[in-house]
Write a protein that holds these residues in place. Sequence first.
Motif, PDB file in Angstrom:
ATOM      1  N   UNK A 137      15.114  11.330   0.245  1.00  0.00           N
ATOM      2  CA  UNK A 137      14.443  11.859  -0.936  1.00  0.00           C
ATOM      3  C   UNK A 137      13.826  13.235  -0.694  1.00  0.00           C
ATOM      4  N   UNK A 138      14.341  13.959   0.334  1.00  0.00           N
ATOM      5  CA  UNK A 138      13.922  15.336   0.619  1.00  0.00           C
ATOM      6  C   UNK A 138      12.408  15.466   0.814  1.00  0.00           C
ATOM      7  N   UNK A 139      11.803  14.425   1.371  1.00  0.00           N
ATOM      8  CA  UNK A 139      10.379  14.486   1.670  1.00  0.00           C
ATOM      9  C   UNK A 139       9.470  14.263   0.490  1.00  0.00           C
ATOM     10  N   UNK A 140      10.027  13.920  -0.674  1.00  0.00           N
ATOM     11  CA  UNK A 140       9.212  13.631  -1.855  1.00  0.00           C
ATOM     12  C   UNK A 140       8.897  12.139  -1.882  1.00  0.00           C
ATOM     13  N   UNK A 141       7.628  11.814  -2.161  1.00  0.00           N
ATOM     14  CA  UNK A 141       7.225  10.416  -2.186  1.00  0.00           C
ATOM     15  C   UNK A 141       7.847   9.732  -3.406  1.00  0.00           C
ATOM     16  N   UNK A 142       8.651   8.693  -3.180  1.00  0.00           N
ATOM     17  CA  UNK A 142       9.285   8.018  -4.327  1.00  0.00           C
ATOM     18  C   UNK A 142       8.264   7.194  -5.120  1.00  0.00           C
ATOM     19  N   UNK A 143       8.569   7.030  -6.404  1.00  0.00           N
ATOM     20  CA  UNK A 143       7.694   6.239  -7.274  1.00  0.00           C
ATOM     21  C   UNK A 143       7.918   4.749  -7.028  1.00  0.00           C
ATOM     22  N   UNK A 144       6.812   4.001  -6.942  1.00  0.00           N
ATOM     23  CA  UNK A 144       6.891   2.560  -6.701  1.00  0.00           C
ATOM     24  C   UNK A 144       6.737   1.826  -8.029  1.00  0.00           C
ATOM     25  N   UNK A 145       7.687   0.951  -8.338  1.00  0.00           N
ATOM     26  CA  UNK A 145       7.655   0.215  -9.611  1.00  0.00           C
ATOM     27  C   UNK A 145       7.547  -1.283  -9.414  1.00  0.00           C
ATOM     28  N   UNK A 146       7.436  -1.721  -8.173  1.00  0.00           N
ATOM     29  CA  UNK A 146       7.278  -3.153  -7.927  1.00  0.00           C
ATOM     30  C   UNK A 146       6.375  -3.378  -6.725  1.00  0.00           C
ATOM     31  N   UNK A 147       5.813  -4.561  -6.639  1.00  0.00           N
ATOM     32  CA  UNK A 147       4.964  -4.943  -5.519  1.00  0.00           C
ATOM     33  C   UNK A 147       5.662  -5.999  -4.683  1.00  0.00           C
ATOM     34  N   UNK A 148       5.259  -6.083  -3.429  1.00  0.00           N
ATOM     35  CA  UNK A 148       5.854  -7.048  -2.503  1.00  0.00           C
ATOM     36  C   UNK A 148       4.779  -8.038  -2.064  1.00  0.00           C
ATOM     37  N   UNK A 149       5.036  -9.330  -2.215  1.00  0.00           N
ATOM     38  CA  UNK A 149       4.020 -10.345  -1.879  1.00  0.00           C
ATOM     39  C   UNK A 149       3.501 -10.230  -0.454  1.00  0.00           C
ATOM     40  N   UNK A 150       4.391  -9.883   0.485  1.00  0.00           N
ATOM     41  CA  UNK A 150       3.970  -9.818   1.888  1.00  0.00           C
ATOM     42  C   UNK A 150       2.994  -8.673   2.169  1.00  0.00           C
ATOM     43  N   UNK A 151       2.838  -7.766   1.184  1.00  0.00           N
ATOM     44  CA  UNK A 151       1.926  -6.632   1.371  1.00  0.00           C
ATOM     45  C   UNK A 151       0.677  -6.743   0.501  1.00  0.00           C
ATOM     46  N   UNK A 152       0.483  -7.891  -0.125  1.00  0.00           N
ATOM     47  CA  UNK A 152      -0.660  -8.058  -1.032  1.00  0.00           C
ATOM     48  C   UNK A 152      -2.001  -7.898  -0.324  1.00  0.00           C
ATOM     49  N   UNK A 153      -2.046  -8.245   0.948  1.00  0.00           N
ATOM     50  CA  UNK A 153      -3.310  -8.202   1.698  1.00  0.00           C
ATOM     51  C   UNK A 153      -3.489  -6.905   2.488  1.00  0.00           C
ATOM     52  N   UNK A 154      -2.736  -5.882   2.140  1.00  0.00           N
ATOM     53  CA  UNK A 154      -2.787  -4.619   2.888  1.00  0.00           C
ATOM     54  C   UNK A 154      -4.215  -4.076   2.963  1.00  0.00           C
ATOM     55  N   UNK A 155      -4.945  -4.188   1.867  1.00  0.00           N
ATOM     56  CA  UNK A 155      -6.277  -3.589   1.825  1.00  0.00           C
ATOM     57  C   UNK A 155      -7.356  -4.476   2.441  1.00  0.00           C
ATOM     58  N   UNK A 156      -6.933  -5.599   3.031  1.00  0.00           N
ATOM     59  CA  UNK A 156      -7.869  -6.401   3.821  1.00  0.00           C
ATOM     60  C   UNK A 156      -8.071  -5.818   5.217  1.00  0.00           C
ATOM     61  N   UNK A 157      -7.117  -4.971   5.649  1.00  0.00           N
ATOM     62  CA  UNK A 157      -7.181  -4.473   7.028  1.00  0.00           C
ATOM     63  C   UNK A 157      -8.442  -3.658   7.309  1.00  0.00           C
ATOM     64  N   UNK A 158      -8.815  -2.685   6.464  1.00  0.00           N
ATOM     65  CA  UNK A 158     -10.065  -1.968   6.765  1.00  0.00           C
ATOM     66  C   UNK A 158     -11.284  -2.880   6.751  1.00  0.00           C
ATOM     67  N   UNK A 159     -11.267  -3.900   5.914  1.00  0.00           N
ATOM     68  CA  UNK A 159     -12.371  -4.867   5.891  1.00  0.00           C
ATOM     69  C   UNK A 159     -12.451  -5.626   7.206  1.00  0.00           C
ATOM     70  N   UNK A 160     -11.296  -6.091   7.692  1.00  0.00           N
ATOM     71  CA  UNK A 160     -11.268  -6.872   8.935  1.00  0.00           C
ATOM     72  C   UNK A 160     -11.605  -6.005  10.144  1.00  0.00           C
ATOM     73  N   UNK A 161     -11.017  -4.805  10.189  1.00  0.00           N
ATOM     74  CA  UNK A 161     -11.303  -3.894  11.305  1.00  0.00           C
ATOM     75  C   UNK A 161     -12.788  -3.549  11.323  1.00  0.00           C
ATOM     76  N   UNK A 162     -13.339  -3.238  10.157  1.00  0.00           N
ATOM     77  CA  UNK A 162     -14.754  -2.886  10.075  1.00  0.00           C
ATOM     78  C   UNK A 162     -15.667  -4.013  10.508  1.00  0.00           C
ATOM     79  N   UNK A 163     -15.334  -5.244  10.118  1.00  0.00           N
ATOM     80  CA  UNK A 163     -16.166  -6.385  10.506  1.00  0.00           C
ATOM     81  C   UNK A 163     -16.189  -6.537  12.027  1.00  0.00           C
ATOM     82  N   UNK A 164     -15.032  -6.381  12.658  1.00  0.00           N
ATOM     83  CA  UNK A 164     -15.001  -6.464  14.124  1.00  0.00           C
ATOM     84  C   UNK A 164     -15.825  -5.344  14.763  1.00  0.00           C
ATOM     85  N   UNK A 165     -15.701  -4.131  14.250  1.00  0.00           N
ATOM     86  CA  UNK A 165     -16.438  -3.012  14.837  1.00  0.00           C
ATOM     87  C   UNK A 165     -17.942  -3.191  14.672  1.00  0.00           C
ATOM     88  N   UNK A 166     -18.367  -3.716  13.541  1.00  0.00           N
ATOM     89  CA  UNK A 166     -19.801  -3.932  13.322  1.00  0.00           C
ATOM     90  C   UNK A 166     -20.354  -5.016  14.238  1.00  0.00           C
TER      91      UNK A 166
END
Length: 677
Positions: free
Chosen positions: A406-435
């Motif tokens: 795609x010549x370095x252009x970010x493609x548009x996303x039109x669907x979600x993937x179930x296996x990635x639903x918890x992606x935004x839990x990672x900063x929460x989990x990492x932060x809890x361990x660091x604290x």
Amino acid sequence: MSKTYTVTAALPYANGPIHIGHLAGVYIPADIYVRYLRRNGKEVLFVCGSDEHGVPVTIRAKKEGVSVQEVVNRYHELIKSTFEKLEISFNIYDRTSSAHHHQNAQDFFLRLNKNNVFLEKQTEQFYDEEAGEFLADRYIIGQCPNCGNENAYGDQCEKCGSTLSPEELINPKSALSGAKPQKRLTKNWYLPLNEYESFLREWVLENHSNDWKANVTGQVKSWLDDGLKPRAMTRDLDWGIPVPLDEGAGKVLYVWFDAPIGYISATQKWADEHGKDWKKYWQSNETELIHFIGKDNIVFHCIIFPVMLKAHGEYILPTNVPANEFLNLENDKISTSRNWAVWAHEFVEDLPGKQDVLRYVLTANLPENKDNNFTWKDFQLKNNSELVGILGNFFNRVMVLIQKYFDGKVPTKTKNYPELENLHDFPEDIGRYLENFEFRNALKELMNLARLGNQFLQSQEPWKKIKTDEEEVKNILAASLEIAAMLAQCAGPFLPNASEKMLQMLDLEVLSWQELKEKRSFFSEAHSLGEAQLLFDKIEDDTVIAQLQKLENTKKNNQMTNPNAEAQKEEINFDDFQKVDLRVGTILEAKAVEKADRLLELKVDTGLDVRTIVSGIAESFSPQEVVGKKCTVLVNLAPRKIKGITSQGMLLFTENKDGKLIFVNPDNEVPNGAGIA
């Protein structure tokens, strides 16, 4: 979490360079924590500096034959520059020999003295009559009662690790003159720790039983159960901060009294330079005070310093003291005296650009709850298999595929993937361990994020689907890019250089940790990526072999010839050597020195003149034995008075296995005054 944090890292002794054990024990976890707090929008003051007082620096100076100030200046600059090259993000790196710190420590002492905190006691301390000074524990050497080591110190045997007192040593002698030390009365000021036992039990064992590490509370409990005793806060030494009392002439503040005050002095200096109120960081109940230390400093930061702060009355107490255990090297205890270490300044020279790799490997092996181990093979494996093979591989594949399709252009996303639903839990989990100061678990979560990305790419196989379903490939790579962006952001506290490179390639700004938890997409339409670059490269066998050979050479040097020989002194250049003037001489007269069992007063013909030299050789030779002896004389040594006699040089000796001195002489007959080069 509070808004303001004062984070201190243990002050390294300015008597030598820092090594990877120091980095793993204190400075890397502290830096990770501080970087995380800053990403959380906290106001953080990260404080450190060189500890330039105490006996270790004076021992180094005496061994090298230079002034103590010269030693601390040299190592302060070396340690400071090493931290800068490793990008440890201190707000200030100060030093305890500064005039400001001297005044600050003296004022603190006077405040406690005014409050009648100290006990003034006369006790018997070891004294070297020939050197004319009281001996700190490190200046007394003898045979260890536990392992038989002939060179144990008065406070510790470095061979078996036993904690000792000078009274326990067999055949103790002064490290200054070799004479047997005598006991002499002296007055010092004592901090009555025993009067603060109930305060310490409540503060540490009750209030922090659940949030402090077990190794910290366990050690404090052990000290308290044994019963605390008053501890001298002054010493009979000539290097340190003078006791600011008329009756304290000739004494200095105990190094562990002045060193932690160094955190406060550094804060005041930084505050003055930045127009801040220093008291906010040390005297406000809205501020959290965190001490990062190694386990050998627990008693000072959890008992002595808190008692000092409590006795003063105006300071906050530490919120947490996340002390780590020790790091071993190639299954052997790191030892500065045996040169068994990976020195941090040598690492940055030998492996340029590998600072993030060192941070990663040391964090993965942090001795958080027990001693851990560093090996060069593991260093190579973690770099090649994890940083290159997992994290770097995933990020590079995403960048390359988007450039290719795609010549370095970010493609548009039109669907979600179930296996990635918890992606935004990672900063929460990492932060809890660091604290919770669980840095190894936090790093594992970061790598789990990279593994998720690899697994997702591998399962979706966009390189195959591009031939039949370009729209699906857009979704796959757009989703992969979201993982890559989250990885780039979350890597910041652990891998600051790699994180910066990833964000540059993605053309993204650094986001706060809270924004990471809330962000559902990092990219807008028509977002363009930069050129793909490799984040990490493989470490080849020859690099590891070279480092292992370096250690093997150290091991051979440690094992060769005399295992009890003193370590080699610091290297000198040829110009330094040229200053030394050694001449052949003859001893003309010799007599005993009154009230000094080890000293002889000698008249020596140096070929230049006949001069007086006082030498500590009476236990090996009678006066009659040395008259007429050829000798090697250091003739340009500055004169000094010994027992009232001006000595104008030094004779060279070695000793046999029984400790008897032996003259160092040329083999052949040579005239007096002949130079030795």
